[in-house]
Design a protein around this motif. Structure first.
Motif, PDB file in Angstrom:
ATOM      1  N   PRO A   1      -6.470  29.816   4.475  1.00  0.00           N
ATOM      2  CA  PRO A   1      -6.552  29.768   3.015  1.00  0.00           C
ATOM      3  C   PRO A   1      -5.218  29.373   2.368  1.00  0.00           C
ATOM      4  CG  PRO A   1      -6.602  32.043   3.811  1.00  0.00           C
ATOM      5  CD  PRO A   1      -6.685  31.171   5.009  1.00  0.00           C
ATOM      6  N   THR A   2      -5.315  28.734   1.221  1.00  0.00           N
ATOM      7  CA  THR A   2      -4.131  28.388   0.427  1.00  0.00           C
ATOM      8  C   THR A   2      -4.432  28.723  -1.025  1.00  0.00           C
ATOM      9  OG1 THR A   2      -4.937  26.185  -0.084  1.00  0.00           O
ATOM     10  CG2 THR A   2      -3.664  26.421   1.955  1.00  0.00           C
ATOM     11  N   LEU A   3      -3.460  28.502  -1.896  1.00  0.00           N
ATOM     12  CA  LEU A   3      -3.677  28.764  -3.323  1.00  0.00           C
ATOM     13  C   LEU A   3      -4.774  27.872  -3.881  1.00  0.00           C
ATOM     14  CD1 LEU A   3      -0.187  29.406  -4.940  1.00  0.00           C
ATOM     15  CD2 LEU A   3      -2.167  30.923  -4.906  1.00  0.00           C
TER      16      LEU A   3
ATOM     17  N   ASP B   1      -7.354  26.912  -2.004  1.00  0.00           N
ATOM     18  CA  ASP B   1      -8.563  27.172  -1.211  1.00  0.00           C
ATOM     19  C   ASP B   1      -8.629  28.676  -0.999  1.00  0.00           C
ATOM     20  OD1 ASP B   1     -10.549  27.446   0.652  1.00  0.00           O
ATOM     21  OD2 ASP B   1      -9.451  26.480   2.295  1.00  0.00           O
ATOM     22  N   THR B   2      -9.134  29.355  -2.036  1.00  0.00           N
ATOM     23  CA  THR B   2      -9.067  30.826  -2.051  1.00  0.00           C
ATOM     24  C   THR B   2     -10.402  31.460  -1.714  1.00  0.00           C
ATOM     25  OG1 THR B   2      -9.538  30.850  -4.410  1.00  0.00           O
ATOM     26  CG2 THR B   2      -7.226  30.821  -3.774  1.00  0.00           C
ATOM     27  N   MET B   3     -11.214  30.763  -0.953  1.00  0.00           N
ATOM     28  CA  MET B   3     -12.487  31.335  -0.541  1.00  0.00           C
ATOM     29  C   MET B   3     -12.240  32.653   0.215  1.00  0.00           C
ATOM     30  SD  MET B   3     -15.246  29.553   1.954  1.00  0.00           S
ATOM     31  CE  MET B   3     -15.382  28.037   1.027  1.00  0.00           C
ATOM     32  N   PRO B   4     -12.992  33.701  -0.092  1.00  0.00           N
ATOM     33  CA  PRO B   4     -12.728  34.967   0.598  1.00  0.00           C
ATOM     34  C   PRO B   4     -13.081  34.870   2.081  1.00  0.00           C
ATOM     35  CG  PRO B   4     -14.677  35.155  -0.773  1.00  0.00           C
ATOM     36  CD  PRO B   4     -14.069  33.815  -1.074  1.00  0.00           C
ATOM     37  N   ASP B   5     -12.524  35.773   2.862  1.00  0.00           N
ATOM     38  CA  ASP B   5     -12.698  35.756   4.316  1.00  0.00           C
ATOM     39  C   ASP B   5     -14.165  35.696   4.723  1.00  0.00           C
ATOM     40  OD1 ASP B   5      -9.993  36.043   4.375  1.00  0.00           O
ATOM     41  OD2 ASP B   5     -10.017  38.161   4.970  1.00  0.00           O
ATOM     42  N   ALA B   6     -14.979  36.546   4.105  1.00  0.00           N
ATOM     43  CA  ALA B   6     -16.369  36.666   4.540  1.00  0.00           C
ATOM     44  C   ALA B   6     -17.094  35.332   4.377  1.00  0.00           C
ATOM     45  CB  ALA B   6     -17.087  37.759   3.746  1.00  0.00           C
TER      46      ALA B   6
ATOM     47  N   ARG C   1     -15.684  32.258   4.112  1.00  0.00           N
ATOM     48  CA  ARG C   1     -15.039  31.283   4.990  1.00  0.00           C
ATOM     49  C   ARG C   1     -15.593  31.407   6.413  1.00  0.00           C
ATOM     50  NH1 ARG C   1     -10.127  28.775   4.032  1.00  0.00           N
ATOM     51  NH2 ARG C   1     -10.002  30.055   2.171  1.00  0.00           N
TER      52      ARG C   1
ATOM     53  N   ALA D   1     -10.603  40.706   8.310  1.00  0.00           N
ATOM     54  CA  ALA D   1      -9.358  40.254   7.671  1.00  0.00           C
ATOM     55  C   ALA D   1      -8.215  40.226   8.683  1.00  0.00           C
ATOM     56  CB  ALA D   1      -9.017  41.170   6.498  1.00  0.00           C
TER      57      ALA D   1
ATOM     58  N   ARG E   1      -6.365  36.842  10.632  1.00  0.00           N
ATOM     59  CA  ARG E   1      -4.935  36.565  10.428  1.00  0.00           C
ATOM     60  C   ARG E   1      -4.125  36.662  11.718  1.00  0.00           C
ATOM     61  NH1 ARG E   1      -7.299  37.815   6.094  1.00  0.00           N
ATOM     62  NH2 ARG E   1      -6.884  36.571   4.247  1.00  0.00           N
TER      63      ARG E   1
END
Lengths: 640, 640
Positions: free
Chosen positions: A143-145, A147-152, A154, A179, A183
């Motif tokens: 993710p980037t600023l 592309d802020t799709m939440p983990d679930a 994504r 999460a 990471r």
């Protein structure tokens, strides 16, 4: 209040306060001290021996304790009332008991060959060894600023595109670690789960190099538990193991166990004994051997009798025992490893091969599945020789089943020198009619000294003792000789190996109590077969094939089994030993979705005959408690 | 190793060993001793006071502790290093803190009227208040020797015929108690569960007179938790309650909580604080009030901000705080009460209103749902005044949202005499410009003496102090008088009630620190509104309606809120206070499957604007930290 100290051999001391007059065996159970008590404390088995070191205990004489032993302090704990502070020595049953119960199934090349044959038969019968479990590595963009799709989301999208599914379930167990796992592995992870049509149930997310997916096939016998760990991709057996069923200290048979689970806290005690004390250590051990984490176990299949199934899930088994004999369940959908706190992926299905009736359970459904008799035109008799004996008769058109209580004799229980069919077991025996000298066949490498006697060995010994006129039709010794000894009460025994010939330095013998126990076991089996055939109005001649399953050992001599009146007198070439078919069936359920479905079908199509209320069964049983039978015309070949 | 004894007021003593130099607040947390610490230990809030009884502690001077207090032993625990064995007195925050946080929502007829209005609006907007939960009594024939169907099948068949469904799921939780429940109730039982099309999920089996089915709507605020228990059949509210969020001792705002959960054991601590310490006691209490068992709770709906949602389920929240600000999840399907060990039916779905972004969470989705702005043509501004302030702007075509950190001032936190809008709260105030004497409106019956000040009261007081020239645009006292006092440091305060006029016997006043805290809170809100409108390029005049939600109290004077520069200067008739809309939304989700689906849709259609990285937001915030604003042309009506 008296205080009792249990000194456990090779272990620690356990201290418990009690009331004057408390039963010592009950007290040991309360204190969680393991004492072997197959008869569950009615004084008949003589296994619950302890040694009084100090203090006063009230007790009664027992035929299981000699005068010298009594002087030395030995007592049957079930037969002891505590009067004062006591110290009691508890022999280490773990070692004796575990060695008696050591891995038998799949431990020898012969057993493995039998297992592979059964598997090949199932495949030959059209059962595909395929399942819907998936393990795959997926990569996601970090993710980037912008592309802020939440983990679930994504994660879900990545799975959808990798597996081509529409719906992805990510349950709590996975969400909780998502999460951090993403990471720690820079958004490249291994995903494991079930793919069914357009849906995927994500069961785990791991580091990309942790890709193993595994199933666990479990045979929970009343006496012995056996298990294999299976690679869900290749079908390869990664590890196998077995041990005694920890519930044995609550009684050797299902009736005593049901009574025990009905007491306050009983359901939990019995469930803990099978899950925490028995299954969990084996699973942990197998995972270690296979080098996998418990979370990699994505399916467990259990083959067990009806009572064991109830005790396993912790559902009241009392109605199984009481008229009108109602199990709480036959099949069970949706049970998860997490429900039972089994050391496996908490989302893993625990599939229980369905029960058929109060005393014919999932072990027989699974065994019948593995035998393939449901797929044949010919009439087959399927006999599972365990602590309960179960019989199935039929073909692709009908299947009829019943059960009888045989006791643990076939697995070497209830026999003074009994053991499972593993290294050191006497698995076959021939006796010279003149000299009365035995010739033994021992499981294991050349030069292996005898340790004890397994089920197939006992059959041979009894058949030979009877053939040589050493014992009579009631199993009593009627011929004297060097090898026939009698104890202070006059009880006869036949010595197979002298102290200096055995592995343990102790004499290996079979005595009149052993023979009596075994005759009752074989009588229960034969009369059950007898009644089952009567119920469908078919003669012995109608039987095309006899499949014998169970832990009795691959060395079983069918001719001798017929001679002693245990199996029906049909042509020898009709007999076939198929090993631990319950475990084979559970293995098939783990690996094959088709086998799984077929097992439910077999269960649903089987008819259950309740022997305990069947008119004439008791008479048939009593008649069968002779060598070979009161009606010797049933065994023409034995009479030759 | 020094040993510290915490003497808890009105309670027990807690003993813990530590290292020399350990921080006393940290130590209290380790020892599970509750000390109020809204600022999470940075020394700014002055709430974590304890009294040193014996031993040596190193500390620094603090403006929150006067000289006399220091002499008496009072310290800020966050500012203490333990040097030797100590005994420390901990004042009972439970009573002070809980009374400050006592039930506000739905406690007064006014609040209930607002709730009923909101519900009527939703129904008027076409949302059906219907769900798929079922409770029904079924009768079965008792088993006999001729009818030996097992319990599970007997039960399943009875449900199939009673409810006209094809598929019945009987999960572990129900199966485990089935045998005994059937027999205790002679095969006539109450069945509860979810009916979806042709399927029924059996969630409980009970005695036939235990037929209640209940849902639980929960609003988890950063500062306050509010809950209602709802009859799933009638929609009636059976019980309601609230308390402070037990996580408050880990910090007053979400940032501090996230930092705390990132420490070793932190996730568990924060989850325990909200579930075990906060939710479970309230649920138990409400169940008792309603006279139902916890297993009757078949659905729970949670409205909470993104961080609270993460801490509630125990999922790492660190990525929410760190660039690029990624929540682990927005929505979440399949979470069960059993997963979180909530005192409810373990099979009950825990439905989390979906998050929109890192700082706009399910509380706003639920609140937006309840406001019905997503169903209207007119342009609405929705403002939720909580510890986080959230703003939504839009209509049926688009919805834009953002969040700002306001602190707990709107709910009476961070204010020396602050409290929730419950009995004794000053909810409105007028000050005479000449005499500077106040006229107070107090929540409660006639004759109720003031206890503290709630959010709406603070707005009035600050607006009036400013209008009367008693404070300047920065919130500092610039006019002297009887009611204006100053402490030893010269800090000014305005006394609303003298010691003899208050309920507690203590002076009720507002000081410069309180005013500064509140100005920063209102500045955060106004600048967020400002930026949100800028982002869609719309002027203040475009706003057709302003919905104000949150625990600020129903007495809010919108004119005064505009005067102090908290809300945009639009016509007064455009304002509407809608109470705790998060809880209303959660209530709707509990009762209505349609509301549930709509909530997910609202969430999916809302756009999130991340203010912390938005250019110009900090400048707008600084400009808004004046009364009313540095650019007074934005508030023409305030300037009249």
């Amino acid at each position: 209040m008296p205080n009792v100290i249990f000194q456990i051999e090779g272990g620690n001391e356990v201290n418990i306060a009690c009331q004057t007059g408390d039963n010592l065996l009950e007290l040991a159970r309360r204190a969680n001290v393991a004492i072997d008590a197959p008869c569950s404390g009615n004084g008949s088995c003589g296994k619950c021996r302890v040694k009084l070191i100090s203090g006063e205990i009230e007790t009664f004489p027992s035929r299981h304790i000699s005068e010298e032993e009594y002087e030395a302090g030995w007592r049957l704990s079930c037969n002891c009332k505590v009067l004062t502070d006591c110290t009691v020595f508890v022999p280490d049953i773990a070692s004796a008991y575990q060695s008696r119960m050591k891995t038998a199934d799949l431990s020898s090349p012969k057993e493995i060959a039998i297992f592979e044959d059964a598997k090949a038969n199932m495949i030959g019968g059209g059962i595909e060894f395929k399942n819907h479990f998936v393990t795959t590595v997926i990569e996601m963009a970090e993710p980037t600023l912008d592309d802020t799709m939440p983990d679930a989301e994504r994660f879900t999208w990545a799975i959808q595109s990798a597996l081509g599914v529409e719906k992805v379930d990510v349950p709590f167990f996975v969400m909780k670690k998502l999460a951090s796992t993403l990471r720690e592995n820079r958004f490249t992870v291994c995903v494991k789960g079930e793919k069914k049509g357009e849906s995927f149930l994500c069961m785990d997310v791991c580091a990309p190099d942790d890709a193993a997916i595994v199933g666990c096939a479990i045979d929970i016998g009343t006496t012995t538990v056996t298990m294999v760990l299976v690679d869900l991709t290749s079908g390869k057996i990664l590890a196998k193991g077995s041990s005694g069923n920890g519930q044995i200290r609550y009684g050797a048979d299902v009736i005593n166990r049901i009574i025990q689970q009905g007491k306050p806290g009983g359901k939990k005690n019995l469930q803990d004994a099978i899950i925490k004390e028995t299954l969990n250590p084996i699973i942990a051990n197998l995972c270690k051997t296979a080098g996998i984490s418990a979370n990699a176990i994505l399916r467990l299949c259990v083959a067990a009798n009806t009572t064991m199934n109830h005790l396993f899930v912790g559902v009241d088994a009392e109605p199984v025992r009481m008229e009108p004999y109602i199990p709480s369940f036959f099949g069970w959908e949706g049970l998860k490893a997490g429900d039972l706190k089994l050391p496996a992926n908490p989302l893993a299905d625990v599939q229980i091969a369905p029960n058929i009736g109060s005393y014919v359970g999932g072990d027989i459904t699974a065994g019948t599945l593995a035998s393939m008799i449901w797929d044949k035109d010919e009439m087959s008799l399927f006999i599972d020789l365990g602590t309960n004996g179960e019989i199935v008769f039929g073909n692709r058109d009908f299947l009829m089943s019943c059960a009888c209580s045989a006791g643990p004799a076939f697995e070497g229980g209830d026999i003074s020198c009994g053991m499972r069919a593993t290294d050191g077991a006497v698995e076959a025996c021939v006796i010279d009619k003149e000299t009365m000298e035995p010739t033994l066949t021992i499981v294991g490498d050349a030069g292996q000294k005898p340790v004890g006697i397994c089920g197939s060995g006992i059959i041979d010994i009894i058949a030979e003792l009877f053939r040589c006129g050493i014992i009579n039709a009631k199993g009593l010794f009627v011929r004297e000789g060097d090898r026939v000894k009698r104890d202070e009460h006059g009880m006869g025994r036949y010595v197979l190996a002298w102290e200096n010939e055995s592995e343990t330095g102790r004499e290996i013998a079979i005595n009149e109590v052993d023979i009596d126990n075994f005759i009752r076991a074989k009588g229960a089996i034969f009369s059950a077969i007898d009644i089952l055939l009567q119920s469908v109005d078919m003669p012995v001649e109608a039987i095309d094939k006899v499949y014998v399953a169970g832990g009795i050992g691959s060395g079983i001599n069918m001719r001798n089994a017929v001679r002693i009146g245990m199996l029906p007198d049909v042509e020898l070439e009709k007999f076939c030993y198929i090993g631990n078919s319950s475990l084979t069936g559970a293995y098939a359920m783990v690996m094959s979705d088709q086998a799984n479905a077929k097992c439910a079908e077999v269960g649903a199509n089987m008819t259950y005959l309740e022997l305990s209320t069947y008119p004439g069964y008791m008479d048939a049983f009593v008649a069968a408690c002779f060598l070979p039978h009161t009606d010797s015309s049933l065994f023409p070949s034995a009479m030759e």
